[in-house]
Design an enzyme around this catalytic site. Structure first.
Site, PDB file in Angstrom:
ATOM      1  N   HIS A 239       0.820  -1.213   0.000  1.00 51.02           N
ATOM      2  CA  HIS A 239       0.000   0.000   0.000  1.00 51.02           C
ATOM      3  C   HIS A 239       0.853   1.263   0.000  1.00 51.02           C
ATOM      4  O   HIS A 239       0.563   2.217  -0.722  1.00 51.02           O
ATOM      5  CB  HIS A 239      -0.921   0.002   1.222  1.00 51.02           C
TER       6      HIS A 239
ATOM      7  N   HIS B 223     -10.094   2.496   0.004  1.00 54.51           N
ATOM      8  CA  HIS B 223     -10.207   1.963   1.364  1.00 54.51           C
ATOM      9  C   HIS B 223     -11.037   0.690   1.276  1.00 54.51           C
ATOM     10  O   HIS B 223     -12.072   0.544   1.918  1.00 54.51           O
ATOM     11  CB  HIS B 223     -10.835   2.993   2.307  1.00 54.51           C
ATOM     12  N   ASN B 224     -10.540  -0.239   0.480  1.00 55.63           N
ATOM     13  CA  ASN B 224     -11.320  -1.415   0.099  1.00 55.63           C
ATOM     14  C   ASN B 224     -11.427  -2.459   1.207  1.00 55.63           C
ATOM     15  O   ASN B 224     -12.527  -2.811   1.635  1.00 55.63           O
ATOM     16  CB  ASN B 224     -10.707  -2.049  -1.148  1.00 55.63           C
TER      17      ASN B 224
ATOM     18  N   ASP C  73      -0.367  14.970   6.348  1.00 55.78           N
ATOM     19  CA  ASP C  73      -1.446  14.347   7.103  1.00 55.78           C
ATOM     20  C   ASP C  73      -0.995  12.978   7.593  1.00 55.78           C
ATOM     21  O   ASP C  73      -0.068  12.383   7.050  1.00 55.78           O
ATOM     22  CB  ASP C  73      -2.709  14.221   6.254  1.00 55.78           C
TER      23      ASP C  73
ATOM     24  N   GLU D  19      -2.964   4.191  13.172  1.00 55.20           N
ATOM     25  CA  GLU D  19      -3.582   4.975  12.102  1.00 55.20           C
ATOM     26  C   GLU D  19      -4.813   5.711  12.612  1.00 55.20           C
ATOM     27  O   GLU D  19      -5.783   5.913  11.874  1.00 55.20           O
ATOM     28  CB  GLU D  19      -3.909   4.074  10.912  1.00 55.20           C
ATOM     29  N   SER D  20      -4.775   6.105  13.885  1.00 55.75           N
ATOM     30  CA  SER D  20      -5.849   6.933  14.422  1.00 55.75           C
ATOM     31  C   SER D  20      -6.065   8.123  13.501  1.00 55.75           C
ATOM     32  O   SER D  20      -5.105   8.717  12.993  1.00 55.75           O
ATOM     33  CB  SER D  20      -5.497   7.415  15.837  1.00 55.75           C
TER      34      SER D  20
ATOM     35  N   GLY E 152      -2.427   9.369  -7.964  1.00 54.99           N
ATOM     36  CA  GLY E 152      -3.398   8.293  -7.855  1.00 54.99           C
ATOM     37  C   GLY E 152      -3.034   7.308  -6.770  1.00 54.99           C
ATOM     38  O   GLY E 152      -2.300   7.617  -5.830  1.00 54.99           O
ATOM     39  N   ASN E 153      -3.533   6.107  -6.937  1.00 52.49           N
ATOM     40  CA  ASN E 153      -3.423   5.094  -5.902  1.00 52.49           C
ATOM     41  C   ASN E 153      -3.485   3.723  -6.562  1.00 52.49           C
ATOM     42  O   ASN E 153      -4.137   3.562  -7.597  1.00 52.49           O
ATOM     43  CB  ASN E 153      -4.589   5.276  -4.912  1.00 52.49           C
TER      44      ASN E 153
ATOM     45  N   SER F 212      -4.334  -0.310  -5.538  1.00 53.27           N
ATOM     46  CA  SER F 212      -4.829  -1.251  -4.539  1.00 53.27           C
ATOM     47  C   SER F 212      -4.749  -2.656  -5.112  1.00 53.27           C
ATOM     48  O   SER F 212      -5.495  -3.003  -6.033  1.00 53.27           O
ATOM     49  CB  SER F 212      -6.276  -0.915  -4.147  1.00 53.27           C
TER      50      SER F 212
END
Length: 761
Positions: free
Chosen positions: A58, A109-110, A287, A331-332, A556-557, A559
């Protein structure tokens, strides 16, 4: 402080043979050996946690990186001319003119959305919103691409209910309009839904912020929510133990790897960030999303001109007894990390106090080249930050076209029974309208606030969302996202280009000029050579398509591992296109009936193309053959004509043709405008092909009678095929296909809108 013994750098050096659970954390033998080579010793527990999450698929893109570079290789300087930030940043940024910039990105966020649908989807929205915030922008809109198992499958209701409530609950609470997207049901997504969230933000060009830690002595401030045990290992397998087991003898229950979101904390965080930016109090910002502090600290340090030291015990925690590894891996949600000059720390803290945002100095930029982290006075991390953030393993996975692909392509729709009579055509239309594949998504979209903040000009059910950016000039943007797993399964190269073409067309249909692309590439296991072939081909198709259209991929991303057992999902490259419109008042709506007696004109060529179509799925449960032809030069011509028509006021409505063909488009446009129409089939045309073909590159436009000659003349002069296909009858309450059948708007609406409430309401 945790009762767990602290594994320090000194201890790691002195005990080289201590067994470490690197495999349980998702690392391979060679990766663990590489870490020891980098450090010259075994890693500490905290370092091992950092490397495991940052070298996960990821975060590191270790299986996709060799293919993703093709986007850069095919992007020209001209394509980059309006791009202010691109691949590698939190989100892409595009100059849209008049001193305005827009940032946008799609993220997945699969897997969390199957384990815990509500929180998985909610935190997916929250995470992408923070990516946009980190660029210096105010978030202005969200969209979503959702994929679920078969609509009537036993578990689909649980997942749909949670995901839709999660997307709506978080976005609505933030006050962000949800302006569109797609929802698809297919058995391949059972056990592995897709939740891809898009966010767009707007800012003045000079307000752009980037993620880097520069200037020795500058302070590192963590602000936002406290750090807890939720989400630990969300990007790897750090939470691979059973959720209800006792952890390490601490007496604490292990929480799921799905993060828990609080949109009201994030809403305040947005306003706090914007005030900090306006006051020029931020040097760099990142972030905290996937991999938490491990990611934020290593990426900030790697992008800066020095090192960084973090006092980890200063991190505000909401759980007792946390270990250093847990704090680094948590990952709060709703957390940000900023680099601030010493003389601005007090002012920074005052702004945070005003917004009731918890802020703590946790470290500083150093003049060295290493990232060091201490835990209650003892050094638990001492690493070169680039090795954590950017220099992870890179794999050239085997790529092999599956042997089954030939049989899939050869299995065309040529032998499938087609409707012939008028009654059969009508029955086909109604069956397709009522199918989960094509029915109205109103039950979903009405759970989202589409018009909050007052800048939404077009939203679902329009082809793209249109949002005003500048109240004075009316300058705005159009956003569209598209994907077709069915077409991509048949031909990954063409499937990616078809998704690009449709998103490009959906933006153009509103009268906007397409400017940039983001993507989210959802595939099965990269360890499967067939999946890697699909991925490679899709990347090349998308990159070549963008080059032909002259618009860059800004980010992009990827997964991977989207599969149940050994069965992967349909390959699903989601493509998002951003367009710019100089005045949102001239946008082209979808609904018919704005002008009495409008002429309906079909632009583009209609061919006998049904392989991979929704008709073949709904009527025959069939998938095979060759997807529709893609003509990107024609798409560009179509976009140019629609832009000119919008500026000159030549069309009163427009709607693109895609799934379900002309019949679906006509029904949607008629229902949107609450106006009936007559469709006039060409004498030499096959009614079935005309109504249901899914040929690409087509748009239905409604043209006022006074402008018909000008508009068709422009199309003819530019060699764009067109045909007069119908007329909007003032006061009509039905859709009539002349010489075939007629259906009342009331029956169409009941058929179209009744399916999802019956299944999930």
């Amino acid at each position: 402080m945790s009762a767990h013994p602290v594994d320090t750098v000194t201890a790691a050096t002195a005990t080289p043979d201590v067994a470490q659970p690197f495999k349980e954390l998702g690392l391979k033998d060679d990766e663990y050996a590489r870490i020891k080579e980098i450090l010259g010793r075994r890693p500490t527990e905290a370092e091992l946690a950092m490397y495991s999450v940052m070298w996960s698929e990821h975060c590191s893109y270790k299986s996709s990186k060799v293919h993703l570079k093709y986007f850069g290789e095919t992007t020209t300087d001209e394509m980059r001319s309006s791009m202010l930030a691109g691949i590698g940043e939190n989100a892409g940024v595009v100059d849209i003119g008049d001193g305005w910039a827009v940032t946008f990105k799609v993220e997945s966020h699969n897997h969390p959305s199957y384990v815990e649908p509500y929180q998985g989807a909610a935190t997916g929205v929250g995470g992408i919103v923070r990516d946009i915030m980190a660029m210096g922008a105010r978030p202005i809109a969200v969209m979503d691409q959702l994929r679920f198992g078969a609509a009537d499958a036993p578990d689909t209701r649980r997942v749909v209910d949670g995901v839709v409530r999660g997307v709506g609950g978080y976005g609505n609470s933030l006050g962000l309009p949800n302006v569109g997207g797609e929802t698809v049901f297919d058995e391949s997504y059972a056990g592995n839904p897709l939740v891809n969230a898009l966010c767009a933000g707007a800012m003045r060009v000079e307000d752009l912020h980037l993620a880097f830690a520069s200037g020795a002595g500058n302070k590192i401030i963590l602000f936002g929510a406290r750090t807890g045990l939720d989400g630990i290992g969300g990007v790897s397998v750090l939470a691979s133990e059973t959720f209800d087991g006792d952890e390490s003898g601490t007496g604490r229950k292990k929480l799921p790897a799905v993060q828990v979101g609080d949109p009201f904390t994030e809403k305040v965080l947005i306003e706090c960030c914007l005030e900090l930016y306006a006051a020029k109090l931020v040097v760099g910002i990142q972030d905290l999303g996937g991999a938490g502090l491990s990611c934020a600290t290593s990426e900030l340090a790697a992008a800066g001109d020095g090192g960084m030291h973090i006092n980890l015990e200063q991190v505000p925690m909401r759980a007792t007894g946390m270990t250093a590894a847990e704090v680094l891996s948590s990952e709060s949600q709703e957390r940000m990390c900023a680099v601030v000059t010493p003389d601005n720390v007090d002012a920074f803290m005052e702004v945070c106090k005003k917004w009731d945002v918890l802020a703590t100095v946790i470290g500083e930029v150093t003049d060295g080249e290493r990232l060091t982290i201490s835990w209650h006075g003892e050094t638990v991390v001492d690493v070169p930050p680039r090795t954590v953030a950017h220099e992870g393993p890179v794999y050239e996975r085997p790529v092999q076209r599956p042997a089954s692909q030939d049989a899939l392509v050869a299995n065309t729709t040529a032998g499938l029974t087609r409707p012939e009579s008028a009654d059969e055509l009508k029955a086909t239309l109604l069956k397709m309208l009522a199918s989960p594949a094509l029915c109205s998504r109103k039950w979903i979209t009405e759970q989202y606030d589409r018009y909050v903040r007052g800048n939404t000009v077009l939203a679902e059910n329009a082809d793209s969302g249109v949002i005003r950016v500048d109240e004075k000039t009316g300058r705005g943007i159009a956003l569209a996202t598209d994907a077709s797993g069915r077409y991509t399964a048949l031909d990954p190269y063409a499937g990616a280009q078809l998704a690009l073409a449709e998103a490009f067309r959906n933006v153009a249909v509103t009268g906007a000029t397409p400017k940039a692309v983001s993507n989210c590439l959802n595939f099965g296991s990269p360890e499967d050579p067939g999946v890697m072939w699909q991925f490679q081909q899709a990347v090349r198709g998308l990159a070549d398509g963008c080059a032909k259209l002259g618009i860059p991929v800004t980010g992009g991303n990827v997964s991977f591992y989207n599969q149940t057992g050994s069965t992967p999902i349909l390959p699903t490259p989601v493509v998002a296109v951003l367009g710019v419109i100089d005045d949102v008042h001239r946008r082209i709506p979808t609904g018919l009936g704005l002008e009495p007696g409008e002429t309906l004109i079909l632009l583009g060529d209609t061919r006998d193309e049904f392989d991979g179509s929704i008709w073949s799925q709904v009527e025959h449960g069939h998938l095979g053959g060759v997807p529709p032809k893609v003509d990107l030069e024609r798409e560009q011509l179509l976009a140019d004509i629609l832009l000119a028509a919008s500026r000159d006021g030549l069309v009163s409505a427009a709607h693109d043709l895609s799934e379900g063909g002309l019949a679906q488009t006509v029904v949607e446009a008629a229902l949107a405008g609450e106006t009936g129409c007559r469709i006039l089939l060409p004498d030499d045309a096959d009614p079935f092909v005309t109504l249901f073909s899914e040929s690409s590159g087509r748009v239905l436009v409604a043209v006022p009678r006074t402008e018909e000659t000008r508009f068709t003349g422009m199309c003819t002069a530019r060699n764009l095929p067109w045909v007069r296909i119908g007329v909007v009858d003032e006061g009509s309450d039905s859709v009539e296909v002349q010489g075939q059948f007629s259906v009342s708007l009331a029956e169409l609406r009941t058929t179209f809108e009744g399916t999802l409430p019956a299944l999930f309401g």
